[in-house]
Design an enzyme around this catalytic site. Structure first.
Site, PDB file in Angstrom:
ATOM      1  N   CYS A  86      -6.066  -0.409   0.857  1.00  0.00           N
ATOM      2  CA  CYS A  86      -5.686  -0.681   2.242  1.00  0.00           C
ATOM      3  C   CYS A  86      -6.547   0.166   3.184  1.00  0.00           C
ATOM      4  O   CYS A  86      -7.733  -0.082   3.299  1.00  0.00           O
ATOM      5  CB  CYS A  86      -4.186  -0.438   2.441  1.00  0.00           C
ATOM      6  SG  CYS A  86      -3.531  -1.209   3.949  1.00  0.00           S
ATOM      7  N   HIS A 194      -1.488  -3.442  -2.154  1.00  0.00           N
ATOM      8  CA  HIS A 194      -1.034  -2.137  -2.633  1.00  0.00           C
ATOM      9  C   HIS A 194      -0.500  -2.204  -4.072  1.00  0.00           C
ATOM     10  O   HIS A 194       0.715  -2.340  -4.278  1.00  0.00           O
ATOM     11  CB  HIS A 194       0.088  -1.618  -1.741  1.00  0.00           C
ATOM     12  CG  HIS A 194      -0.344  -1.150  -0.398  1.00  0.00           C
ATOM     13  ND1 HIS A 194      -0.711   0.156  -0.140  1.00  0.00           N
ATOM     14  CD2 HIS A 194      -0.465  -1.807   0.786  1.00  0.00           C
ATOM     15  CE1 HIS A 194      -1.030   0.303   1.135  1.00  0.00           C
ATOM     16  NE2 HIS A 194      -0.888  -0.885   1.720  1.00  0.00           N
ATOM     17  N   GLU A 196      -0.060   0.231  -6.049  1.00  0.00           N
ATOM     18  CA  GLU A 196       0.801   1.399  -6.291  1.00  0.00           C
ATOM     19  C   GLU A 196       2.255   1.135  -5.895  1.00  0.00           C
ATOM     20  O   GLU A 196       3.164   1.857  -6.306  1.00  0.00           O
ATOM     21  CB  GLU A 196       0.248   2.629  -5.556  1.00  0.00           C
ATOM     22  CG  GLU A 196       0.522   2.723  -4.070  1.00  0.00           C
ATOM     23  CD  GLU A 196      -0.379   1.854  -3.208  1.00  0.00           C
ATOM     24  OE1 GLU A 196      -0.366   2.045  -1.974  1.00  0.00           O
ATOM     25  OE2 GLU A 196      -1.105   0.990  -3.748  1.00  0.00           O
TER      26      GLU A 196
END
Length: 222
Positions: A86, A194, A196
């Protein structure tokens, strides 16, 4: 395997990235943007999401000129691995480690939702755990995720199989639905979604965890 996660003023996904690396079995060091060097023995650098320096000027532009970014660039130029997610992707384009730019979303609005991605290549330490052509679901959360590059750059990315992920349904206007790209040596990955945030079963999806597990496994056996 030792990962460094860079922290800028305005980073808000640094801890998430560190936890994803730790769950994959990596040792993690957090590195402040004003530091001028990395800890010894770093295998991969993570540049996290957020709003570094409030997204003033251009997203990632001020962060790219932080003291630590000279060490990030040097690490990449020596063949080291760098993962930018990002805002981290935006920083990597501003440093010149990846081509292109991230523009304001086509709809001129911040977009935060889970999206489907197509895995375009399994030929990287990041994507080898997926199958080429797989569809995975990963969240996005950005206002400036509209990937743009000139025609020659786009051709080169496609010819060299360096588009890592494409959106199944484009949420932001990115050219050719591009969601993530690789450097020429395939060791630097920038992506707007994302992974994660999809690295723990409590989130309802662990498809992002595969990226971190694969990267750590690949580097530990290299």
């Amino acid at each position: 395997m030792h990962a460094a996660v860079i922290v800028f003023p305005g980073s808000n996904c640094d801890r998430d990235m560190a936890v994803a690396f730790e769950k994959a079995g990596a040792k993690v060091s957090m590195v402040w943007h004003k530091d001028t060097s990395l800890p010894s023995g770093i295998d991969v650098i993570g540049v996290p999401g957020g709003f570094s320096f409030g997204d003033y000027l251009r997203c990632g532009a001020i962060a790219a000129n932080s003291p630590i970014c000279q060490s990030v660039i040097a690490h990449a130029e020596k063949g080291g691995y760098v993962l930018g997610i990002c805002n981290g992707f935006q920083v990597l384009t501003e440093t010149g480690l990846l081509p292109g730019v991230l523009l304001r979303n086509g709809g001129l609005k911040y977009v935060c939702k889970a999206v489907d991605l197509k895995v375009e290549t399994a030929d990287s330490a990041y994507t080898a755990g997926y199958g080429e052509g797989d569809t995975i679901t990963i969240p996005i959360a950005h206002h400036d995720g509209n990937y743009y590059a000139d025609e020659d750059t786009l051709k080169k990315l496609n010819d060299e199989n360096r588009v890592a992920f494409r959106y199944v349904k484009n949420p932001n206007g990115s050219l050719q639905d591009i969601a993530g790209i690789l450097s020429e040596n395939r060791r630097v990955l920038g992506m707007m979604p994302h992974p994660e945030r999809m690295a723990d079963p409590v989130h309802g999806n662990t498809e992002g965890r595969i990226l971190f597990n694969t990267l750590v496994d690949q580097l530990q056996t290299a």
